[in-house]
Design an enzyme around this catalytic site. Structure first.
Site, short mmCIF file in Angstrom:
data_model
loop_
_atom_site.label_atom_id
_atom_site.label_comp_id
_atom_site.label_asym_id
_atom_site.label_seq_id
_atom_site.Cartn_x
_atom_site.Cartn_y
_atom_site.Cartn_z
N ILE A 1 -12.74 -3.88 13.22
CA ILE A 1 -12.46 -4.02 11.79
C ILE A 1 -12.03 -5.45 11.45
O ILE A 1 -11.97 -5.81 10.28
CB ILE A 1 -11.44 -2.98 11.28
CG1 ILE A 1 -10.08 -3.22 11.89
CG2 ILE A 1 -11.89 -1.56 11.58
CD1 ILE A 1 -9.02 -2.51 11.09
N ASP B 1 -10.36 2.65 2.31
CA ASP B 1 -10.63 1.95 3.58
C ASP B 1 -11.51 2.78 4.52
O ASP B 1 -12.44 2.27 5.14
CB ASP B 1 -9.32 1.60 4.30
CG ASP B 1 -8.58 0.45 3.63
OD1 ASP B 1 -9.24 -0.37 2.96
OD2 ASP B 1 -7.35 0.38 3.78
N LYS C 1 0.81 -1.23 0.00
CA LYS C 1 0.00 0.00 0.00
C LYS C 1 0.85 1.28 0.00
O LYS C 1 0.49 2.26 -0.66
CB LYS C 1 -0.94 0.02 1.20
CG LYS C 1 -2.10 -0.97 1.09
CD LYS C 1 -3.05 -0.82 2.28
CE LYS C 1 -4.22 -1.76 2.18
NZ LYS C 1 -5.20 -1.57 3.24
#
Ligand code: ATR
Length: 286
Positions: A225, A111, A75
């Site tokens: 999460i 996200d 990422k």
């Protein structure tokens, strides 16, 4: 006369290292079929040392993709090597969604949008709060902090085992964010309307500490999460203590929406059937 119409079939990817456990191909495959789009979305494993070359081939078109998702550990590199990162990904220093535009790679991070869309869907009105508590200060925590702050929550307490990491995030995300050691958890929970676990505590059947959620505001929302298991030990405890809980699966589903729209031109919907497809897959691979 020749028919000048051409049929473009777009191909998208998810890359990471390793990538075989990704559920993203199931999600996008479901939407492609549902919407009758002749495109593809597949897992494409790329080792970290090969990632710069993958980005080069994505840009010049030789990889054959119009864009895709990027996950751990790529990422940060995806953000750094993209040509047009947006503000969200720039503040996070990480991108999870890439798409080609005029021979340039655009990048964003979805996200945080996935996180709030999940709460909007399953705990409507959650944002009428002034204080949130976020447990954990890793990569996943950043997107959550950014999204909760951008929704206008005035005070965000970030609590972490390693306080220095929480402090880094407080410095990065501005004055709404305060860093605390884990010992302060109970104290900062006082009257908070949202509690988010972003750590791996309780993941995959691992034991989790007991948390007394009672200092939270009446009607507070507790979310995790982690989505394997769907009802994590922390969520179970919060539910038993009378709080509203939201599992993390919806974040995974909703974060996929903006990418699909970029690559395939239609905005997909997160529906109950899709949720069940993923839950079934989790059961099979449990
Ligand atoms: P991710 O990118 O998925 O968020 P990460 O960067 O490894 O992963 O962060 C994991 C988070 O879980 C961190 O906040 C970590 O705390 P530290 O910063 O102190 O390492 C937290 N975490 C993991 N295991 C933990 C444990 N047993 N107790 C408390 N916190 C834990």
């Amino acid at each position: 006369m020749r028919d000048s119409r051409e049929t473009f079939v777009n191909h998208a990817f998810v890359t990471g290292y390793p990538i075989k456990h990704s559920r993203s191909p199931l999600i996008h495959g479901y939407w492609l079929k549902q919407l009758g789009i002749a495109g593809s979305y597949r897992a494409h494993e790329v080792a970290p040392e090969a990632f710069p070359d993958f980005m080069r081939r994505l840009r010049d078109g030789s990889a054959g993709f119009c864009g895709g998702n990027v996950t751990i550990p790529h990422k940060e590199m995806a953000f750094e090597l993209s040509d047009r990162p947006d503000e969200l990904s720039a503040e996070l220093g990480a991108a999870n969604t890439l798409w080609l535009e005029d021979g340039r790679i655009s990048a964003t991070n979805t996200d945080g949008r996935g996180f709030v869309a999940n709460l909007d869907e399953r705990a409507s009105g959650w944002d009428r709060i002034s204080t949130a508590v976020i447990l954990g200060a890793g990569g996943a925590s950043r997107a959550v902090i950014q999204a909760v702050r951008d929704r206008g929550v005035r005070t965000i307490h970030v609590v972490n085992r390693t306080t220095a990491r929480a402090q880094e995030l407080a410095d990065r995300f501005g004055e709404a964010v305060e860093a605390h050691p884990i010992e302060a958890l109970s104290e900062v929970m006082a009257d908070a309307g949202l509690f988010v676990n972003t750590t791996s505590l309780g993941m995959d059947g691992e034991p989790a500490p007991s948390i007394d959620f009672s200092p939270l505001a009446t009607g507070a929302v507790v979310t995790d999460i982690v989505y394997v298991p769907l009802k994590t030990p922390l969520l179970r405890q919060a539910e038993e203590q009378g709080f509203r809980i939201v599992d993390g699966l919806g974040m995974l589903l909703h974060q996929a929406v903006p990418g699909f729209e970029k690559w395939f031109g239609r905005r997909p919907v997160v529906d109950e059937t899709l949720r069940q497809v993923i839950i079934k897959d989790m059961d099979v691979h449990a």
